[in-house]
Design a protein around this motif. Structure first.
Motif, PDB file in Angstrom:
ATOM      1  N   UNK A   1      21.658  -7.534  39.475  1.00  0.00           N
ATOM      2  CA  UNK A   1      20.317  -7.122  39.920  1.00  0.00           C
ATOM      3  C   UNK A   1      19.351  -7.078  38.737  1.00  0.00           C
ATOM      4  N   UNK A   2      19.834  -6.624  37.593  1.00  0.00           N
ATOM      5  CA  UNK A   2      18.983  -6.581  36.400  1.00  0.00           C
ATOM      6  C   UNK A   2      18.599  -7.993  35.956  1.00  0.00           C
ATOM      7  N   UNK A   3      19.514  -8.935  36.076  1.00  0.00           N
ATOM      8  CA  UNK A   3      19.200 -10.332  35.746  1.00  0.00           C
ATOM      9  C   UNK A   3      18.115 -10.849  36.685  1.00  0.00           C
ATOM     10  N   UNK A   4      18.255 -10.570  37.966  1.00  0.00           N
ATOM     11  CA  UNK A   4      17.236 -10.999  38.934  1.00  0.00           C
ATOM     12  C   UNK A   4      15.893 -10.342  38.633  1.00  0.00           C
TER      13      UNK A   4
ATOM     14  N   UNK B   1      30.584 -12.860  29.558  1.00  0.00           N
ATOM     15  CA  UNK B   1      30.465 -11.999  30.739  1.00  0.00           C
ATOM     16  C   UNK B   1      29.143 -12.236  31.458  1.00  0.00           C
ATOM     17  N   UNK B   2      28.078 -12.393  30.703  1.00  0.00           N
ATOM     18  CA  UNK B   2      26.771 -12.680  31.308  1.00  0.00           C
ATOM     19  C   UNK B   2      26.829 -13.995  32.067  1.00  0.00           C
ATOM     20  N   UNK B   3      27.489 -15.000  31.479  1.00  0.00           N
ATOM     21  CA  UNK B   3      27.620 -16.305  32.139  1.00  0.00           C
ATOM     22  C   UNK B   3      28.370 -16.187  33.458  1.00  0.00           C
ATOM     23  N   UNK B   4      29.367 -15.326  33.510  1.00  0.00           N
ATOM     24  CA  UNK B   4      30.106 -15.132  34.766  1.00  0.00           C
ATOM     25  C   UNK B   4      29.207 -14.520  35.829  1.00  0.00           C
ATOM     26  N   UNK B   5      28.391 -13.556  35.429  1.00  0.00           N
ATOM     27  CA  UNK B   5      27.435 -12.967  36.377  1.00  0.00           C
ATOM     28  C   UNK B   5      26.446 -14.029  36.868  1.00  0.00           C
ATOM     29  N   UNK B   6      25.993 -14.870  35.977  1.00  0.00           N
ATOM     30  CA  UNK B   6      25.038 -15.921  36.338  1.00  0.00           C
ATOM     31  C   UNK B   6      25.663 -16.904  37.323  1.00  0.00           C
ATOM     32  N   UNK B   7      26.929 -17.239  37.113  1.00  0.00           N
ATOM     33  CA  UNK B   7      27.619 -18.158  38.041  1.00  0.00           C
ATOM     34  C   UNK B   7      27.678 -17.570  39.454  1.00  0.00           C
ATOM     35  N   UNK B   8      27.896 -16.260  39.558  1.00  0.00           N
ATOM     36  CA  UNK B   8      27.895 -15.602  40.867  1.00  0.00           C
ATOM     37  C   UNK B   8      26.517 -15.745  41.508  1.00  0.00           C
ATOM     38  N   UNK B   9      25.472 -15.535  40.721  1.00  0.00           N
ATOM     39  CA  UNK B   9      24.098 -15.665  41.231  1.00  0.00           C
ATOM     40  C   UNK B   9      23.787 -17.109  41.625  1.00  0.00           C
TER      41      UNK B   9
END
Length: 128
Positions: free
Chosen positions: A19-22, A45-53
């Motif tokens: 949500x913070x990335x968005x 870890x950030x890249x993994x969150x981005x892949x989910x998005x």
């Protein structure tokens, strides 16, 4: 919106980091490395969150030379909000009915209290 896509979107926004990335991307496009530096987690870890998005189609990645630039895609969020809106209307109707009931009950209690304060009982008044 398909059920799988809705599940994917809701799962993606369930995490506070995503949500913070968005939220950050609402201000404009950003490089992955710039986004990663804003969080107390690794670039991996950030890249993994981005892949989910990305799987949820909430962000779009564009490769510009060595930079990976992300932009927000709000369509999937809009579709999820439209789905949730149906339930908002459902609950608003019920809350309005509850409010009307409480107000009517409060008015009835006020009438009962006024009757008791005057020392008359509605059954006595009917008998007179």
């Amino acid at each position: 919106m398909g059920e799988y896509r809705l599940d994917t979107v809701l799962s993606a926004v369930a995490d506070p980091t995503r949500r913070a990335i968005l939220d950050r991307l609402r201000a404009g496009d950003a490089r992955v490395t710039d986004l990663a530096s804003a969080f107390p987690i690794s670039l991996n870890s950030t890249s993994k969150h981005i892949k989910v998005l990305e799987r949820a189609q909430l962000v779009h990645r564009e490769v510009r030379g060595r930079d990976h630039v992300l932009s927000l895609r709000g369509e999937a969020l809009g579709e999820a909000v439209a789905w949730m809106q149906q339930y908002r209307e459902f609950w608003e109707l019920r809350l309005e009915a509850l409010e009307a009931f409480v107000l009517a009950d409060d008015a009835g209690e006020a009438t009962d209290a006024a009757t008791e304060a005057s020392g008359t009982d509605s059954s006595e008044g009917a008998a007179r």
